[in-house]
Design an enzyme around this catalytic site. Structure first.
Site, PDB file in Angstrom:
ATOM      1  N   SER A 110       0.852  -1.197   0.000  1.00  0.00           N
ATOM      2  CA  SER A 110       0.000   0.000   0.000  1.00  0.00           C
ATOM      3  C   SER A 110       0.891   1.252   0.000  1.00  0.00           C
ATOM      4  O   SER A 110       1.726   1.398  -0.873  1.00  0.00           O
ATOM      5  CB  SER A 110      -0.949  -0.032   1.199  1.00  0.00           C
ATOM      6  N   ASP A 120     -17.076 -17.205  -9.476  1.00  0.00           N
ATOM      7  CA  ASP A 120     -16.124 -18.208  -8.992  1.00  0.00           C
ATOM      8  C   ASP A 120     -15.771 -19.258 -10.054  1.00  0.00           C
ATOM      9  O   ASP A 120     -14.581 -19.530 -10.312  1.00  0.00           O
ATOM     10  CB  ASP A 120     -16.712 -18.831  -7.706  1.00  0.00           C
ATOM     11  N   ASP A 134     -13.003 -19.272 -13.612  1.00  0.00           N
ATOM     12  CA  ASP A 134     -11.579 -19.614 -13.708  1.00  0.00           C
ATOM     13  C   ASP A 134     -11.361 -21.112 -13.848  1.00  0.00           C
ATOM     14  O   ASP A 134     -10.225 -21.579 -13.933  1.00  0.00           O
ATOM     15  CB  ASP A 134     -10.814 -19.071 -12.492  1.00  0.00           C
ATOM     16  N   ASP A 173     -14.114 -22.831  -6.011  1.00  0.00           N
ATOM     17  CA  ASP A 173     -13.453 -22.820  -4.705  1.00  0.00           C
ATOM     18  C   ASP A 173     -13.778 -21.556  -3.906  1.00  0.00           C
ATOM     19  O   ASP A 173     -13.120 -21.261  -2.909  1.00  0.00           O
ATOM     20  CB  ASP A 173     -11.936 -22.948  -4.875  1.00  0.00           C
ATOM     21  N   VAL A 214     -13.302 -18.586  -4.955  1.00  0.00           N
ATOM     22  CA  VAL A 214     -12.331 -17.543  -5.280  1.00  0.00           C
ATOM     23  C   VAL A 214     -12.534 -17.102  -6.736  1.00  0.00           C
ATOM     24  O   VAL A 214     -12.577 -17.944  -7.635  1.00  0.00           O
ATOM     25  CB  VAL A 214     -10.885 -18.046  -5.096  1.00  0.00           C
ATOM     26  N   ASP A 266      -8.891  -6.263  -4.610  1.00  0.00           N
ATOM     27  CA  ASP A 266      -8.473  -5.118  -3.783  1.00  0.00           C
ATOM     28  C   ASP A 266      -9.551  -4.039  -3.837  1.00  0.00           C
ATOM     29  O   ASP A 266      -9.882  -3.534  -4.908  1.00  0.00           O
ATOM     30  CB  ASP A 266      -7.143  -4.578  -4.317  1.00  0.00           C
ATOM     31  N   HIS A 318      -7.114  -5.833  -0.111  1.00  0.00           N
ATOM     32  CA  HIS A 318      -6.038  -4.855  -0.066  1.00  0.00           C
ATOM     33  C   HIS A 318      -4.959  -5.239   0.951  1.00  0.00           C
ATOM     34  O   HIS A 318      -5.182  -5.142   2.154  1.00  0.00           O
ATOM     35  CB  HIS A 318      -6.583  -3.461   0.257  1.00  0.00           C
TER      36      HIS A 318
HETATM   37 CA    CA Z   1     -12.666 -20.067  -8.588  1.00  0.00          CA
END
Ligand code: CA
Length: 574
Positions: free
Chosen positions: A199, A266, A269, A273, A275, A439, A485
């Site tokens: 940062s 999610d 990708d 998971d 994410v 972020d 962040h």
């Molecule tokens: Ca994912």
């Protein structure tokens, strides 16, 4: 022969005892010489030195758990001709743990240092860790209170100390002190120097690499708060969106949009998971209008000293809330529709858009983020305050004007986007930059922009692939899936965070091991402690099975998504 051996043994024993070297008199005898650094004078009478034994650090995103001893040293210096006092702190490993390394550290927000948080990251790798108060004393954790001499007058010495001078002096004095303290003057003279910060601390790292070829052997820079006037001003953009559109979503309604975005994006990708490792695909493929009508509920919270009692928040996500979210995710454009700055990534929290509960009118309303507001109040309007009083009359064009004014005013001290770092590269310096892909505070695209600017400026006439390869030899950028962040993200707990960056950098600098991918550690949730590698830009993560590590692939659509045309400006924005 026998007495010589005993003598050598005694010397070794002496050198290995922290209690013998961690004293004010030993430190005073090993400070940098009076003529070492032009323009400043060390006050040797201020030296303190205290051994600290058996310290335990646990659960930090920036270094592994550890137990260690160290010598806590502090002293002050002043600038000749200036009535100031700058306090330095160095943590030194025990003589047996020292591994010929120095680590400079920085701060966050308007803090010039991170207190005790960053220094263990050096100690556990056998490095002396350093921090400075840059002369701010009691204001070191909120230096902006000292940026004006009085209303209308900038205190340029303080601003330069914050901008880059303080870190430079702490680093140079620290390297010299380390060599002397550990007797690196005759034999075994190598001292490797490093920087680590995130940062504002990331901006401080760049402030050195851009200016000084000899700054460090390796700099680890996270989510840097550079392009200063842009960065500070864009924090107010979501507030201006709400004001302009006349709708103030409750925090719970905003959270519902974020939560549903994460669930929806999610899988894009290739791995379910929790994410969102590909926010680019999320932006391109997912229409958040699909979230309209979703129910949300957050329980009431009782009054606290800082907040009134807040009733339960309940309802269905409105068309107006979707419109506000969409506008925020488009990023700041001026009133003619030209792009001023980058957009936050979908999946990032809407922290800057948080509204406040008005207990009198019983509704949610504007809450101006002080981190952005203080930039306008102090650095643009030159008033000694902590936030702009309101946003009355503020439009998207106003934000652009503040950016332009700030960019010109602080170009040489705070903007920190000088794109030619050839001297640092030629000196053998390495840079490892990382940025969370979720972020909320600093757009992830900000780091991509700078990496691409450096690539273009330093490799004129080369193809994209050739110049990217040349750059990746010394300066690598890693976008961290799911990370917020400068931290692992509770909303995407299965994402990796690069907790061992200094170990990676040490391997790169001292052993020539290039980090093709960046080592990441899952820091939360049931998979805590598991390893997951992070792709180096411009490659992007894709999973084709339920593997831990992604494939890292080139995707032109993704590269295009991350590169913005800031056509509201006629000057180059690096
Ligand atoms: Ca994912």
């Amino acid at each position: 022969m026998r007495s010589l051996a005993i003598s050598a043994l005694l010397t070794a024993t002496y050198a290995s005892n922290i209690h013998d070297v961690c004293t004010p008199s030993y430190v005073q005898q090993h400070l940098p010489a009076p003529d070492f650094y032009q323009g400043l004078t060390i006050d040797t009478s201020t030296v303190t030195a205290n051994p600290v034994i058996n310290v335990t650090v646990v659960d930090n995103d920036f270094y592994p758990d550890a137990v260690f001893d160290y010598c806590n040293v502090s002293f002050t210096y002043s600038h000749n001709g200036v009535n100031d006092e700058v306090a330095l702190t160095y943590w030194l490993p025990t003589p047996t743990d020292f591994q010929n390394r120095f680590l400079a550290t920085g701060g966050g927000g308007y803090a010039i240092n991170s207190g005790n948080q960053s220094l263990p990251g050096g100690i556990i790798y056998g490095a002396v860790g350093g921090l400075t108060d840059a002369g701010f004393g009691a204001a070191q954790s909120n230096t902006v209170t000292q940026w004006l001499s009085s209303n209308g007058t900038l205190h340029w010495h303080n601003i330069y100390m914050f901008g880059y001078q303080g870190i430079r002096e702490m680093s140079e004095l620290g390297k010299e002190f380390t060599k002397s303290f550990f007797n690196l003057t005759q034999s075994n003279t190598t001292l490797y120097s490093y920087y680590q910060g995130c940062s504002e601390g990331g901006r401080e790292g760049w402030s050195q690499v851009q200016r000084y070829a000899d700054a460090y052997d390796g700099a680890i820079v996270g989510a840097p708060a550079f392009r200063w006037s842009f960065q500070q001003t864009q924090l107010l953009y979501p507030d201006v969106v709400e004001q302009t559109m006349g709708y103030y979503p409750s925090p719970c309604e905003l959270q519902a949009i974020v939560n549903q975005t994460i669930i929806s994006c999610d899988p894009l990708d290739g791995k379910v998971d929790g994410v969102v490792a590909r926010t680019d695909l999320c932006y391109i493929q997912f229409n958040i209008s699909a979230i309209q009508g979703q129910p949300y509920y957050c329980p009431a919270t009782p009054a606290s000293p800082l907040s009134p009692a807040i009733p339960a928040q309940q309802g269905n996500v409105t068309q107006e809330a979707i419109a506000v979210a969409k506008k925020i995710l488009e990023g700041l454009h001026d009133d003619q529709g030209r792009r001023v700055y980058f957009a936050p990534t979908p999946s990032a929290q809407f922290t800057e858009a948080q509204t406040g509960w008005n207990a009198t009118s019983n509704q949610w309303g504007l809450s101006v983020l002080s981190l952005g507001g203080v930039f306008v109040e102090v650095e643009i309007d030159l008033l000694n305050g902590s936030n702009i009083p309101n946003l009355n009359g503020v439009t998207y064009d106003t934000l652009k004007d503040w950016i332009y004014e700030g960019m010109q005013r602080f170009q040489g001290v705070l903007e920190t986007t000088w794109p030619d770092i050839t001297p640092y590269k030629q000196a053998g310096g390495k840079v490892l930059m990382f940025h969370g892909e979720s972020d909320w505070g600093i757009p992830t695209a900000s780091s991509v922009r700078y990496w691409e600017s450096v690539r273009q400026i330093m490799n004129p006439g080369m193809s994209y692939n050739d110049s990217a390869a040349a750059q990746n030899e010394f300066f690598r950028l890693f976008l961290v899936p799911g990370a917020t962040h400068c931290a692992s993200n509770p909303a995407e707990p299965n994402g990796p965070f690069p907790q061992t960056n200094l170990a990676v950098m040490i391997d790169w600098v001292e052993h020539g091991i290039l980090p093709e991918t960046l080592n990441g550690t899952i820091r939360q949730g049931p998979s805590k402690g598991q390893n997951q590698q992070i792709c180096a830009w411009p490659l992007r993560p894709v999973w084709s099975g339920n593997t831990s590590n992604p494939e890292c692939l080139y995707d032109q659509q993704s590269v295009d998504y991350w590169n913005y045309d800031l056509n509201a400006f006629n000057v180059p924005i690096y």
